[in-house]
Scaffold this active site. Structure first.
Site, PDB file in Angstrom:
ATOM      1  N   LYS A   1      21.158 -21.883  -1.483  1.00  0.00           N
ATOM      2  CA  LYS A   1      20.166 -23.122  -1.130  1.00  0.00           C
ATOM      3  C   LYS A   1      21.143 -24.266  -0.774  1.00  0.00           C
ATOM      4  O   LYS A   1      20.643 -25.545  -0.419  1.00  0.00           O
ATOM      5  CB  LYS A   1      19.279 -23.725  -2.284  1.00  0.00           C
ATOM      6  CG  LYS A   1      18.723 -22.533  -2.961  1.00  0.00           C
ATOM      7  CD  LYS A   1      17.474 -22.075  -2.494  1.00  0.00           C
ATOM      8  CE  LYS A   1      16.679 -20.846  -3.167  1.00  0.00           C
ATOM      9  NZ  LYS A   1      15.990 -21.095  -4.410  1.00  0.00           N
TER      10      LYS A   1
ATOM     11  N   ALA B   1      13.265 -19.371  -9.591  1.00  0.00           N
ATOM     12  CA  ALA B   1      14.528 -19.949 -10.487  1.00  0.00           C
ATOM     13  C   ALA B   1      14.037 -20.703 -11.707  1.00  0.00           C
ATOM     14  O   ALA B   1      14.709 -20.346 -12.825  1.00  0.00           O
ATOM     15  CB  ALA B   1      15.475 -20.784  -9.402  1.00  0.00           C
TER      16      ALA B   1
ATOM     17  N   ARG C   1       6.722 -16.272   0.584  1.00  0.00           N
ATOM     18  CA  ARG C   1       7.015 -17.818   0.389  1.00  0.00           C
ATOM     19  C   ARG C   1       8.171 -17.960  -0.571  1.00  0.00           C
ATOM     20  O   ARG C   1       8.128 -16.919  -1.399  1.00  0.00           O
ATOM     21  CB  ARG C   1       5.669 -18.595   0.356  1.00  0.00           C
ATOM     22  CG  ARG C   1       4.999 -18.138  -0.532  1.00  0.00           C
ATOM     23  CD  ARG C   1       4.122 -19.699  -1.391  1.00  0.00           C
ATOM     24  NE  ARG C   1       5.135 -20.417  -1.766  1.00  0.00           N
ATOM     25  CZ  ARG C   1       5.818 -19.999  -3.311  1.00  0.00           C
ATOM     26  NH1 ARG C   1       5.126 -19.024  -3.888  1.00  0.00           N
ATOM     27  NH2 ARG C   1       6.520 -20.603  -3.631  1.00  0.00           N
ATOM     28  N   GLY C   2       8.511 -19.123  -0.713  1.00  0.00           N
ATOM     29  CA  GLY C   2       9.459 -19.334  -1.869  1.00  0.00           C
ATOM     30  C   GLY C   2      10.791 -19.221  -1.089  1.00  0.00           C
ATOM     31  O   GLY C   2      11.326 -18.018  -0.403  1.00  0.00           O
ATOM     32  N   ALA C   3      11.872 -20.068  -1.286  1.00  0.00           N
ATOM     33  CA  ALA C   3      13.116 -19.986  -0.663  1.00  0.00           C
ATOM     34  C   ALA C   3      13.918 -18.936  -0.807  1.00  0.00           C
ATOM     35  O   ALA C   3      14.447 -18.209   0.045  1.00  0.00           O
ATOM     36  CB  ALA C   3      14.088 -21.354  -0.778  1.00  0.00           C
ATOM     37  N   GLY C   4      13.879 -18.317  -1.853  1.00  0.00           N
ATOM     38  CA  GLY C   4      14.756 -17.043  -2.129  1.00  0.00           C
ATOM     39  C   GLY C   4      14.148 -15.857  -1.661  1.00  0.00           C
ATOM     40  O   GLY C   4      14.812 -15.005  -1.147  1.00  0.00           O
TER      41      GLY C   4
ATOM     42  N   LYS D   1       9.714 -28.885  -2.330  1.00  0.00           N
ATOM     43  CA  LYS D   1       8.151 -29.093  -2.135  1.00  0.00           C
ATOM     44  C   LYS D   1       7.449 -30.544  -1.996  1.00  0.00           C
ATOM     45  O   LYS D   1       8.032 -31.360  -2.832  1.00  0.00           O
ATOM     46  CB  LYS D   1       7.290 -28.184  -3.082  1.00  0.00           C
ATOM     47  CG  LYS D   1       5.936 -28.328  -2.982  1.00  0.00           C
ATOM     48  CD  LYS D   1       5.511 -27.746  -1.433  1.00  0.00           C
ATOM     49  CE  LYS D   1       5.850 -26.554  -1.280  1.00  0.00           C
ATOM     50  NZ  LYS D   1       5.803 -26.085   0.427  1.00  0.00           N
TER      51      LYS D   1
ATOM     52  N   SER E   1       8.659 -21.949  -8.132  1.00  0.00           N
ATOM     53  CA  SER E   1      10.030 -21.439  -7.823  1.00  0.00           C
ATOM     54  C   SER E   1      10.594 -20.621  -8.945  1.00  0.00           C
ATOM     55  O   SER E   1      10.167 -20.607 -10.182  1.00  0.00           O
ATOM     56  CB  SER E   1      10.979 -22.869  -8.359  1.00  0.00           C
ATOM     57  OG  SER E   1      12.204 -22.259  -8.576  1.00  0.00           O
TER      58      SER E   1
ATOM     59  N   CYS F   1       5.233 -26.856  -7.951  1.00  0.00           N
ATOM     60  CA  CYS F   1       5.160 -25.890  -7.076  1.00  0.00           C
ATOM     61  C   CYS F   1       5.556 -24.277  -7.754  1.00  0.00           C
ATOM     62  O   CYS F   1       5.040 -24.430  -8.753  1.00  0.00           O
ATOM     63  CB  CYS F   1       6.095 -25.896  -5.911  1.00  0.00           C
ATOM     64  SG  CYS F   1       5.738 -25.029  -4.532  1.00  0.00           S
TER      65      CYS F   1
ATOM     66  N   ASP G   1      14.616 -26.005  -1.765  1.00  0.00           N
ATOM     67  CA  ASP G   1      14.875 -25.443  -0.471  1.00  0.00           C
ATOM     68  C   ASP G   1      16.063 -25.451   0.112  1.00  0.00           C
ATOM     69  O   ASP G   1      16.552 -24.570   0.990  1.00  0.00           O
ATOM     70  CB  ASP G   1      13.602 -25.778   0.223  1.00  0.00           C
ATOM     71  CG  ASP G   1      12.154 -25.304  -0.165  1.00  0.00           C
ATOM     72  OD1 ASP G   1      11.574 -25.923  -1.094  1.00  0.00           O
ATOM     73  OD2 ASP G   1      11.669 -24.023   0.070  1.00  0.00           O
TER      74      ASP G   1
HETATM   75  P1  RI2 Z   1      12.580 -20.287  -5.110  1.00  0.00           P
HETATM   76  C1  RI2 Z   1       9.409 -23.284  -2.199  1.00  0.00           C
HETATM   77  O1  RI2 Z   1       8.929 -23.562  -0.855  1.00  0.00           O
HETATM   78  C2  RI2 Z   1       9.100 -24.426  -3.105  1.00  0.00           C
HETATM   79  O2  RI2 Z   1       9.430 -25.399  -2.634  1.00  0.00           O
HETATM   80  C3  RI2 Z   1      10.165 -24.134  -4.224  1.00  0.00           C
HETATM   81  O3  RI2 Z   1      10.746 -25.092  -5.392  1.00  0.00           O
HETATM   82  C4  RI2 Z   1      11.268 -23.412  -3.536  1.00  0.00           C
HETATM   83  O4  RI2 Z   1      10.611 -22.856  -2.350  1.00  0.00           O
HETATM   84  C5  RI2 Z   1      12.364 -22.759  -4.075  1.00  0.00           C
HETATM   85  O5  RI2 Z   1      11.578 -21.618  -4.713  1.00  0.00           O
HETATM   86  P2  RI2 Z   1       7.607 -22.615  -0.244  1.00  0.00           P
HETATM   87  O6  RI2 Z   1       7.912 -21.395   0.415  1.00  0.00           O
HETATM   88  O7  RI2 Z   1      13.420 -19.853  -4.269  1.00  0.00           O
HETATM   89  O8  RI2 Z   1       6.387 -22.703  -1.204  1.00  0.00           O
HETATM   90  O9  RI2 Z   1      12.893 -20.989  -6.385  1.00  0.00           O
HETATM   91  O10 RI2 Z   1       7.373 -23.706   0.907  1.00  0.00           O
HETATM   92  O11 RI2 Z   1      11.375 -19.321  -5.460  1.00  0.00           O
END
Ligand code: RI2
Length: 359
Positions: free
Chosen positions: A279, A178, A61-64, A254, A176, A174, A243
């Protein structure tokens, strides 16, 4: 500014300086996004299916991270492919890219990563590369995306850390990478500040952030999401990830982010967004809306509770939309932008959004 011939994530930075603390993706931020080497001998479709399932279940998980995981999956798939012709290889990868894009609907980093690889592969096809050369091209495109993504996070850490000063209380939401990178970079620069993290229900990713930062020696407190207004008057700045970012400067992040933004607005607390340029959602230039993912009610209540309360509809939106007017700054690897001005960067990086397919 570097811009390759094709739209996509082509303008990611070439080679930003390395992280000051040498830990670009710290602690739990290294959650699995690489395909174990054993998987390289799996059938291509099964590598992609495994990655699809891991992204969908949020094991990755996490957009990156999901963007890099998709690139890893396409690389493993290209390496394992038994395609005999360049056309066959690109057709396979196109189907697999379509599948990966569907794993989560909101984070635009995922289609941007897939598009970067597939558009490069199509250029190779148009340039009449032979199958093996095309395979090597795909592998290098995937590696390139992953390296640029990692570098972008480090660069955001460098740029964003300039906004943190001694005595700050920074609130984040959340998990992130970044944002974490900004905080760890500021800490490595010996700045003295504290961090407050919201739990981020229903999946509590805020606890991941709090644990990472505390292990790195930062002063951290964890609060329930509902306590944000009680503490906001003590907070100097809020920094969240993203995201997706729309052409009107709205940030999709989030669930709970927009509530924090409104509360920060009330107390005149600065509200920053940290986001790599992949993004940015180029399709929003064409008027497309960003879909908000609805996840299972079972992330909110138990099955037993659902059975005992059949009259209650449980909703579980994973993201919300923060309008540009609540955002002071968007911190990207290419510099800081007012949210209302992000459209200019988007047009520069994605000059032909109509060529990007459905997402
Ligand atoms: P990075 C996450 O989504 C959160 O919403 C977080 O703020 C966003 O991705 C960006 O994350 P999820 O996968 O890319 O937890 O900065 O639903 O790590």
């Amino acid at each position: 500014m570097l811009r390759l011939a094709e739209p996509g994530v082509s303008s990611l930075p070439a080679r930003p300086p390395p992280s000051v603390h040498g830990d670009p993706l710290p602690g739990a931020n290294r959650e699995r996004f690489s395909i174990p080497s054993a998987k390289l001998i799996q059938l291509p479709d099964s590598v992609v299916e495994d990655t699809f399932a891991a992204i969908k279940s949020m094991e990755i998980r996490g957009a990156g991270r999901i963007a890099r995981a998709a690139a890893e999956a396409l690389k493993a798939s290209a390496l394992a492919s038994e395609a005999r012709t360049p056309l066959q290889l690109v057709a396979e990868l196109t189907n697999q890219g379509d599948r990966l894009r569907e794993a989560r609907p909101t984070a635009v980093s995922l289609p941007n990563s897939v598009n970067f690889v597939l558009m490069g592969a199509n250029r190779g096809l148009a340039g009449r590369l032979k199958t093996e050369a095309l395979r090597r091209l795909v592998v290098s495109l995937c590696d390139d995306f992953i390296e640029r993504s990692t570098n972008a996070v480090n660069m955001i850490g460098e740029i964003g850390a300039k906004r943190i000063v001694n005595g700050d209380l920074v609130l984040t939401h959340c998990n992130s990478e970044a944002v974490t990178q900004i905080l760890l970079t500021a800490k490595a620069q010996k700045k003295e500040f504290e961090v407050m993290v919201t739990e981020t229900r229903p999946r509590y990713q805020g606890r991941i952030t709090a644990a990472i930062l505390a292990k790195k020696g930062l002063e951290v407190s964890l609060i329930p999401d509902s306590a944000s207004r009680l503490y906001m008057h003590e907070v100097d700045k809020v920094i969240v990830g993203a995201d997706a970012i729309a052409s009107n400067g709205a940030v999709i992040n989030k669930i709970g982010t927009s509530t924090l933004a409104v509360v920060a607005h009330e107390t005149r607390t600065r509200f920053y967004v940290a986001a790599e340029t992949y993004k940015l959602s180029p399709k929003t230039l064409l008027g497309d809306l960003v879909e908000i993912e609805q996840r299972s009610p079972l992330e909110v209540v138990s099955e037993k509770w659902m059975r005992e309360n059949p009259g209650v509809k449980v909703k579980n939106p994973s993201f919300d939309v923060t309008p540009a007017e609540y955002i002071d700054l968007i911190i990207t690897e290419q510099g800081v932008y007012p949210a209302q001005g992000i459209v200019f960067l988007m047009k520069e990086l994605y000059p032909e959004p109509e060529r990007l397919g459905s997402r």
